[in-house]
Write a protein that holds these residues in place. Sequence first.
Motif, PDB file in Angstrom:
ATOM      1  N   ALA A  22      78.770  31.650  33.418  1.00 18.80           N
ATOM      2  CA  ALA A  22      77.949  32.396  32.475  1.00 18.80           C
ATOM      3  C   ALA A  22      76.751  31.570  32.019  1.00 18.80           C
ATOM      4  CB  ALA A  22      78.791  32.809  31.276  1.00 18.80           C
ATOM      5  N   GLU A  23      76.925  30.264  31.902  1.00 17.93           N
ATOM      6  CA  GLU A  23      75.802  29.418  31.492  1.00 17.93           C
ATOM      7  C   GLU A  23      74.734  29.352  32.577  1.00 17.93           C
ATOM      8  OE1 GLU A  23      77.234  25.593  30.326  1.00 17.93           O
ATOM      9  OE2 GLU A  23      78.481  26.425  28.740  1.00 17.93           O
ATOM     10  N   LYS A  24      75.152  29.385  33.831  1.00 21.49           N
ATOM     11  CA  LYS A  24      74.201  29.282  34.936  1.00 21.49           C
ATOM     12  C   LYS A  24      73.491  30.605  35.229  1.00 21.49           C
ATOM     13  CE  LYS A  24      76.587  27.655  38.309  1.00 21.49           C
ATOM     14  NZ  LYS A  24      77.030  27.070  39.575  1.00 21.49           N
ATOM     15  N   THR A  25      74.106  31.714  34.836  1.00 21.49           N
ATOM     16  CA  THR A  25      73.568  33.025  35.186  1.00 21.49           C
ATOM     17  C   THR A  25      72.276  33.298  34.421  1.00 21.49           C
ATOM     18  OG1 THR A  25      75.796  33.837  35.533  1.00 21.49           O
ATOM     19  CG2 THR A  25      74.085  35.487  35.280  1.00 21.49           C
ATOM     20  N   GLU A  26      71.250  33.681  35.160  1.00 18.73           N
ATOM     21  CA  GLU A  26      70.001  34.091  34.526  1.00 18.73           C
ATOM     22  C   GLU A  26      69.922  35.602  34.580  1.00 18.73           C
ATOM     23  OE1 GLU A  26      66.276  32.391  35.613  1.00 18.73           O
ATOM     24  OE2 GLU A  26      67.208  30.441  36.009  1.00 18.73           O
ATOM     25  N   ARG A  27      69.553  36.186  33.457  1.00 23.96           N
ATOM     26  CA  ARG A  27      69.411  37.640  33.425  1.00 23.96           C
ATOM     27  C   ARG A  27      68.030  38.007  33.950  1.00 23.96           C
ATOM     28  NH1 ARG A  27      72.286  37.458  28.192  1.00 23.96           N
ATOM     29  NH2 ARG A  27      74.403  38.110  28.650  1.00 23.96           N
ATOM     30  N   SER A  28      68.015  38.982  34.811  1.00 20.67           N
ATOM     31  CA  SER A  28      66.764  39.415  35.423  1.00 20.67           C
ATOM     32  C   SER A  28      65.922  40.205  34.421  1.00 20.67           C
ATOM     33  CB  SER A  28      67.103  40.302  36.618  1.00 20.67           C
ATOM     34  OG  SER A  28      65.964  40.982  37.047  1.00 20.67           O
TER      35      SER A  28
END
Length: 56
Positions: free
Chosen positions: A14-20
């Motif tokens: 979740a920390e690595k995920t970037e929201r588009s």
Amino acid sequence: MASSTPLALASALAEKTERSPLLYAWLTVQVAFLLALGYGAYRLLRAWRTSRRSRG
């Protein structure tokens, strides 16, 4: 300890995920559409009540 491993993995992911930005654009479109539907229903109801009142 085995039960905390999936949790740690999920939080690291979740920390690595970037929201588009596209996701935010889509959500904005959805909210605008819902607001437009609500406003349209409000206007229809108001017009219906006004015409009903003038009739009787």
